[in-house]
Design a protein around this motif. Sequence first.
Motif, PDB file in Angstrom:
ATOM      1  N   PHE A  48      10.365  11.218 -13.010  1.00 38.10           N
ATOM      2  CA  PHE A  48       9.309  10.612 -12.217  1.00 38.10           C
ATOM      3  C   PHE A  48       8.071  10.297 -13.055  1.00 38.10           C
ATOM      4  N   GLN A  49       7.948  10.957 -14.208  1.00 37.39           N
ATOM      5  CA  GLN A  49       6.790  10.704 -15.056  1.00 37.39           C
ATOM      6  C   GLN A  49       6.875   9.346 -15.750  1.00 37.39           C
ATOM      7  N   GLU A  50       8.073   8.762 -15.781  1.00 38.72           N
ATOM      8  CA  GLU A  50       8.230   7.440 -16.365  1.00 38.72           C
ATOM      9  C   GLU A  50       7.834   6.389 -15.340  1.00 38.72           C
ATOM     10  N   MET A  51       6.954   5.491 -15.728  1.00 40.52           N
ATOM     11  CA  MET A  51       6.365   4.526 -14.808  1.00 40.52           C
ATOM     12  C   MET A  51       7.411   3.684 -14.085  1.00 40.52           C
ATOM     13  N   GLN A  52       8.358   3.150 -14.848  1.00 36.88           N
ATOM     14  CA  GLN A  52       9.349   2.257 -14.259  1.00 36.88           C
ATOM     15  C   GLN A  52      10.222   2.990 -13.239  1.00 36.88           C
ATOM     16  N   TYR A  53      10.648   4.204 -13.604  1.00 32.21           N
ATOM     17  CA  TYR A  53      11.508   4.971 -12.698  1.00 32.21           C
ATOM     18  C   TYR A  53      10.738   5.380 -11.442  1.00 32.21           C
ATOM     19  N   ALA A  54       9.513   5.838 -11.601  1.00 30.08           N
ATOM     20  CA  ALA A  54       8.696   6.249 -10.454  1.00 30.08           C
ATOM     21  C   ALA A  54       8.462   5.065  -9.518  1.00 30.08           C
ATOM     22  N   PHE A  55       8.249   3.885 -10.096  1.00 29.24           N
ATOM     23  CA  PHE A  55       8.037   2.687  -9.265  1.00 29.24           C
ATOM     24  C   PHE A  55       9.290   2.349  -8.463  1.00 29.24           C
ATOM     25  N   PHE A  60      12.229   2.396  -3.310  1.00 30.20           N
ATOM     26  CA  PHE A  60      13.383   2.886  -2.550  1.00 30.20           C
ATOM     27  C   PHE A  60      12.944   3.671  -1.312  1.00 30.20           C
ATOM     28  N   LEU A  61      11.968   4.543  -1.474  1.00 32.15           N
ATOM     29  CA  LEU A  61      11.491   5.350  -0.350  1.00 32.15           C
ATOM     30  C   LEU A  61      10.858   4.486   0.738  1.00 32.15           C
ATOM     31  N   ALA A 111       0.842  -1.207   0.000  1.00 28.25           N
ATOM     32  CA  ALA A 111       0.000   0.000   0.000  1.00 28.25           C
ATOM     33  C   ALA A 111       0.873   1.252   0.000  1.00 28.25           C
ATOM     34  N   LEU A 112       1.949   1.241   0.788  1.00 29.18           N
ATOM     35  CA  LEU A 112       2.859   2.387   0.831  1.00 29.18           C
ATOM     36  C   LEU A 112       3.551   2.589  -0.513  1.00 29.18           C
ATOM     37  N   ILE A 113       3.980   1.490  -1.135  1.00 24.59           N
ATOM     38  CA  ILE A 113       4.630   1.593  -2.444  1.00 24.59           C
ATOM     39  C   ILE A 113       3.664   2.179  -3.470  1.00 24.59           C
ATOM     40  N   PHE A 114       2.432   1.682  -3.465  1.00 26.02           N
ATOM     41  CA  PHE A 114       1.425   2.192  -4.410  1.00 26.02           C
ATOM     42  C   PHE A 114       1.126   3.661  -4.156  1.00 26.02           C
ATOM     43  N   LEU A 115       1.024   4.061  -2.870  1.00 24.23           N
ATOM     44  CA  LEU A 115       0.751   5.454  -2.527  1.00 24.23           C
ATOM     45  C   LEU A 115       1.884   6.362  -2.991  1.00 24.23           C
ATOM     46  N   PHE A 116       3.116   5.981  -2.680  1.00 25.11           N
ATOM     47  CA  PHE A 116       4.266   6.790  -3.082  1.00 25.11           C
ATOM     48  C   PHE A 116       4.374   6.858  -4.609  1.00 25.11           C
ATOM     49  N   TYR A 117       4.131   5.738  -5.265  1.00 24.39           N
ATOM     50  CA  TYR A 117       4.195   5.700  -6.728  1.00 24.39           C
ATOM     51  C   TYR A 117       3.157   6.640  -7.337  1.00 24.39           C
ATOM     52  N   THR A 118       1.946   6.607  -6.813  1.00 27.85           N
ATOM     53  CA  THR A 118       0.865   7.453  -7.342  1.00 27.85           C
ATOM     54  C   THR A 118       1.209   8.936  -7.201  1.00 27.85           C
ATOM     55  N   ILE A 119       1.738   9.315  -6.029  1.00 28.40           N
ATOM     56  CA  ILE A 119       2.065  10.728  -5.802  1.00 28.40           C
ATOM     57  C   ILE A 119       3.252  11.150  -6.662  1.00 28.40           C
ATOM     58  N   PHE A 130       7.191  16.203  -3.606  1.00 31.51           N
ATOM     59  CA  PHE A 130       6.897  15.145  -2.631  1.00 31.51           C
ATOM     60  C   PHE A 130       8.174  14.405  -2.249  1.00 31.51           C
ATOM     61  N   TYR A 131       8.989  14.102  -3.235  1.00 30.22           N
ATOM     62  CA  TYR A 131      10.250  13.389  -2.992  1.00 30.22           C
ATOM     63  C   TYR A 131      11.152  14.202  -2.066  1.00 30.22           C
TER      64      TYR A 131
END
Length: 230
Positions: free
Chosen positions: A185-192, A197-198, A102-110, A120-121
């Motif tokens: 961050f707009q690239e899906m793979q990099y943002a994930f 990492f966070l 859930a945390l990974i998905f939340l951070f990824y979405t933001i 945010f980062y």
Amino acid sequence: MKLTDNNIRELYKFTRKHFVEHYDVQTELVDHLANDIEAIWEENPNLSFEKARDKSFKKFGVFGFMNVVEEKHKQVGKRYRKVLWTLFKEWFKLPKLATTLALIFLFYTILRLPSIGTYFYYTILGVYIVYFFVKCRLLIVKHKRKVKETGKNWLLEDIIFKLASSNFLILFSNAFNIFQFGDLFQEMQYAFLVAVFLVMLLLVGYITLVLIPNKADELLEEQYPEYRLV
């Protein structure tokens, strides 16, 4: 011929004089020296305590207690890393796995939100920095106060309260390498990957700075049965 209580106290002073800081390592060395001194006295009962002690100490070689201290650090450090890894793995098993995902998905979405992701980062890292230094300071002060009150500094306790933060700090230092890639961050793979990492940074910080210190007494009692008497 047996050592007196005063002799034992002198051996503790002797180990401290030779740069053995931690009580558990001192106790192990004192026990070894005491047994060896008594064995030396069986062969030469007229030898003074000081000469028997020095004769026993010479058996440790040129570096004295240094090799023993180094080996104990490795053993206890291995024990600490095992505890850390065990607690870390729990976050990838149910039910805690749900929180991690859930945390990974939340951070990824933001992170994927235009313009907001980069801020945010930076904000997350800023919060981490403040919390890290405040918590480390509190842990060190707590540890020093406890050592002063008990007069005993245990090696595992020292690692928990003074060195535990190094795991978080090493991981945190890599965060600054991501600064220059904020526009990706707009690239899906990099943002994930950044989201993962966070979350890893958050988990390591929580485990090393909160969870393990809170379990310190329990871990110390497991490592040192005599700790219950302190």
